[in-house]
Structures are given as C-alpha cells and as structure tokens.
Scaffold this active site. Structure first.
Site, PDB file in Angstrom:
ATOM      1  N   LYS A  39       0.915  -1.262  -0.149  1.00  0.00           N
ATOM      2  CA  LYS A  39       0.172  -0.031  -0.043  1.00  0.00           C
ATOM      3  C   LYS A  39       0.750   1.354   0.138  1.00  0.00           C
ATOM      4  O   LYS A  39       2.139   1.116   0.201  1.00  0.00           O
ATOM      5  CB  LYS A  39      -1.080  -0.133   1.283  1.00  0.00           C
ATOM      6  CG  LYS A  39      -0.214   0.076   2.416  1.00  0.00           C
ATOM      7  CD  LYS A  39      -1.084  -0.169   3.589  1.00  0.00           C
ATOM      8  CE  LYS A  39      -0.390   0.053   4.987  1.00  0.00           C
ATOM      9  NZ  LYS A  39      -1.090  -0.064   6.234  1.00  0.00           N
ATOM     10  N   ARG A 130     -11.161   0.749  14.901  1.00  0.00           N
ATOM     11  CA  ARG A 130     -10.882   1.393  13.834  1.00  0.00           C
ATOM     12  C   ARG A 130     -11.577   0.483  12.712  1.00  0.00           C
ATOM     13  O   ARG A 130     -12.942   0.683  12.659  1.00  0.00           O
ATOM     14  CB  ARG A 130      -9.480   1.371  13.974  1.00  0.00           C
ATOM     15  CG  ARG A 130      -8.847   2.275  12.811  1.00  0.00           C
ATOM     16  CD  ARG A 130      -7.159   2.256  12.830  1.00  0.00           C
ATOM     17  NE  ARG A 130      -6.892   0.988  12.396  1.00  0.00           N
ATOM     18  CZ  ARG A 130      -5.659   0.769  12.010  1.00  0.00           C
ATOM     19  NH1 ARG A 130      -4.763   1.568  12.177  1.00  0.00           N
ATOM     20  NH2 ARG A 130      -5.094  -0.396  11.500  1.00  0.00           N
ATOM     21  N   TYR A 250      13.658  30.995   8.708  1.00  0.00           N
ATOM     22  CA  TYR A 250      12.441  31.767   9.283  1.00  0.00           C
ATOM     23  C   TYR A 250      12.611  31.886  10.619  1.00  0.00           C
ATOM     24  O   TYR A 250      12.919  30.655  11.336  1.00  0.00           O
ATOM     25  CB  TYR A 250      11.163  30.989   8.696  1.00  0.00           C
ATOM     26  CG  TYR A 250      10.791  31.121   7.288  1.00  0.00           C
ATOM     27  CD1 TYR A 250      10.704  32.450   6.606  1.00  0.00           C
ATOM     28  CD2 TYR A 250      10.594  30.131   6.349  1.00  0.00           C
ATOM     29  CE1 TYR A 250      10.315  32.598   5.063  1.00  0.00           C
ATOM     30  CE2 TYR A 250      10.282  30.203   5.248  1.00  0.00           C
ATOM     31  CZ  TYR A 250      10.442  31.479   4.528  1.00  0.00           C
ATOM     32  OH  TYR A 250      10.009  31.413   3.252  1.00  0.00           O
ATOM     33  N   MET A 298       9.992  24.594   2.968  1.00  0.00           N
ATOM     34  CA  MET A 298       9.197  23.846   1.732  1.00  0.00           C
ATOM     35  C   MET A 298      10.303  23.238   0.799  1.00  0.00           C
ATOM     36  O   MET A 298      10.125  22.108   0.630  1.00  0.00           O
ATOM     37  CB  MET A 298       8.169  24.517   1.307  1.00  0.00           C
ATOM     38  CG  MET A 298       7.614  23.771   0.027  1.00  0.00           C
ATOM     39  SD  MET A 298       6.139  24.459  -0.942  1.00  0.00           S
ATOM     40  CE  MET A 298       4.878  25.017   0.422  1.00  0.00           C
TER      41      MET A 298
END
Length: 364
Positions: A39, A130, A250, A298
């Site tokens: 998966k 779940r 930043y 990013m």
C-alpha cells in the site's frame, strides 16, 4: 518512473535486494503464507517493483488498501492474489470482481453491496476501534455471509510491537473467537490472518495461515533484524561563510555561535523532510555528520558545514541504511517525534528514483 541521468541530481535509491532479503527473513520465521503489503506505493518504494520482488522471494499474495492500488498492480501484469481492505460501500465492486481482487468486508452494509461472486475476507475488529466489524455484530455478519465466497477471516493487533502488552493476548482471543463463530455458521475461511509485521516477528501465537508483511518488507524493525532499502542523496547547491550572530531561516531559530560555513540543499518538507526535525536532524557530508540548522523550509534546508571542505555539487547523504555512518530513517523519525512509516510514505515526487538490486550485504 523517472530515472536519474546525473549523479548530481537529488536521488532516492531503492535497493530491491533489501526487500528480497527481508521477504526471505519473514519466510523463515513463519510457516504460513506471506502477504506482501504494498500500500501507499509500496511505502514510498514503488508498489509494482516491491510486489514483484517480494513475490520472487517467498510472498504468495499481495495486500493493499484501496481498489485503485489493486487495479494498478493488475494493470502492471501481476497475477498473484490481491486483497484490498479499505473501501467505501459504493466502490467499483464489479470491476474488482472482474480483476480477480479479493475484498475485505467490515460491515453488513459492505456485504450487501458486494456482488455474490466476490471473494471476501470477513474483517473483525479485534480491539482497535478502527476498521473491521464490531464484535457485537460479528455473529450476524457471519450468518449473513452464508452462501457467499468467504475465503478468509482477518483482524489486526494494536500493540504487537510491545510483546508483553496484555492487549496482545486479549486480541488473539478475540480473533480466535471470531474464527469459531465463522466456522459455527458453516463458513470455511481458508485464510486466517491476524499478524502484521510486528506480530509476525514478536508473537508466534498470532500466526495463523498467513501473515501480512508491510513495514517489514522495507526494513522497519526496532531490533534491527531487517534491511532498510532507501538512500536519499542530494548535492550542495551553494556554500557561504557567515559570521557569529548570523540567524538562519524563518524566525532565526538558529543563530551561528561562531564564524562557520553554511551549505544549502534543495530538499524540504515538500520532499518529505519533516519540519519537526528542524535543528535536530543531521546529514552526512564527506564522511562526517553535520547538523541541519534553522527551520526546514518547503524546498530547502541549511547545513552547518563547520570546517568541512565542501563546495557546490558536493554530495550529501540525507539518510540511508546506516552502514557508512549516514543517518537512518529511524533517526529522522526520532528527530521529528514520529514513526518511520510516516517518513517513508511522506517522500515527495521530486527526488529522482533510482531502482537497483545491490544486496544487503553491507555493514549494519
């Protein structure tokens, strides 16, 4: 899959020999069948290549979550049995049946929606609250499944990575009860599978006719018995010398304590470097670990090179198996306060994939 053409490109190397070795390891530790769970694009390794490798080295079946993932494997020519276990009630069931895909049934509503010709694995919630059917409705689900092609019963464990956890015994008992109920209703599920990677490694009592191996195929194991398959490398884009007191990134979350050299790499959280690992993570440059400093952005991150004689184009190993001193995915997960699975599956599409079969015979 786009392949790398230059060594200086940011590249994610996928060592299929590690996947092969891990599959063989699981083949040795259980007598049941192995379902290779591929998966999430094979945990970021490439689902089709991972599936082919696992099937060639001891796996007999494949597992995925969605029908879309299963159909992708069929489109690639894979003929092995495939189980898909997380689908909405209005999924493309007819298409699944035509493609020979087995499906999990976690509710009465799913059973009613499925064609009668579908091969199904009744899914019991053994204690995660779940996916899977609530034990309260399990007898009713088994009764409703009479006359259906029930080929399996499945469950999952919450705490198999902690062998002494009392939940393991309780959830094994729930699963055993679920199988007994299925048999008492005239069902004959040939496949009974509760154990995933952790339980297969740690809890032989959870082994039934089959184990589902996902994370372990790709080297995730706290006891370091398995072989990691991914190596992420990138070149230095630029290098600069900064004075004491220079803030980086930043918010200036890191300030140079002395004059130093900073290297820039073109990888950031869009590529899967967890922002939470800022000011904690390390990379390997010229055989030496160096810290990432400032906040991971990013598209970029900054390395404190110190006195390392590295210039633009110098290769940087972000993570790998660890045999050459490079950080591992397990370390990145620790720095970010998360698990290896999240780091693996969060890798972006920009690093160029290089698939190889180099073998795990390296120093660990």
């Amino acid at each position: 899959m786009k392949l790398a053409t230059e060594q200086t490109e940011t590249g994610l190397s996928v060592d299929l020999a590690a996947v092969a070795a891990n599959t063989r390891h699981f083949r040795k530790v259980t007598n049941g069948e192995l379902m290779a769970v591929v998966k999430a694009d094979g945990f970021g390794h490439g689902a089709v290549n991972a599936a082919r490798t696992a099937l060639a080295h001891g796996a007999t079946r494949l597992g995925v979550t969605s029908l879309a993932e299963a159909l992708e494997l069929r489109a690639a020519g894979l003929k092995a049995p495939i189980l898909s276990w997380l689908n909405p009630i209005d999924a493309a069931w007819d298409q699944a049946v035509r493609a020979g895909i087995e499906t999990a049934v976690p509710s009465l509503e799913h059973l009613a929606a499925l064609p009668e010709t579908a091969a199904v694995h009744l899914h019991l919630d053994c204690g995660l609250a779940r996916d899977g059917a609530d034990p309260a409705i399990w007898p009713q689900l088994c009764q409703a499944a009479r006359g259906r092609r029930v080929v399996g019963v499945m469950g999952h464990m919450s705490s198999a990575d902690v062998p002494a956890d009392p939940m393991n015994a309780a959830q094994r008992e729930t699963f055993d009860w679920g199988v007994r109920v299925a048999l008492a209703n005239g069902l004959n599920p040939g496949h009974r599978h509760l154990a995933a990677t952790a339980a297969t490694l740690n809890d032989p009592l959870s082994h039934h006719t089959m184990s589902r191996i996902g994370a372990g195929l790709f080297g995730i194991d706290p006891l370091n018995r398995l072989h990691p398959a991914l190596t992420l490398t990138t070149p230095l884009i630029s290098v600069r010398t900064v004075r004491k007191g220079t803030g980086v990134g930043y918010g200036h979350s890191w300030v140079a304590p002395d004059t130093t050299r900073l290297g820039l790499i073109g990888l950031g959280y869009a590529d899967g470097l967890p922002r939470a690992a800022s000011n904690r993570a390390q990379v390997l440059v010229r055989g030496e670990r160096r810290p990432l400093v400032g906040r991971i952005s990013m598209d970029m991150a900054v390395i404190d090179l110190g006195t390392a004689e590295a210039g633009p184009g110098e290769p940087v190993t972000v993570f790998g198996p660890g045999g050459q001193g490079e950080p591992t995915i397990a370390e990145w997960a620790s720095w970010a306060g998360t698990i290896e699975h999240e780091v693996m599956t969060g890798l972006g599409s920009r690093p160029v994939r290089r698939v190889r079969f180099a073998g795990p015979g390296r120093q660990r």
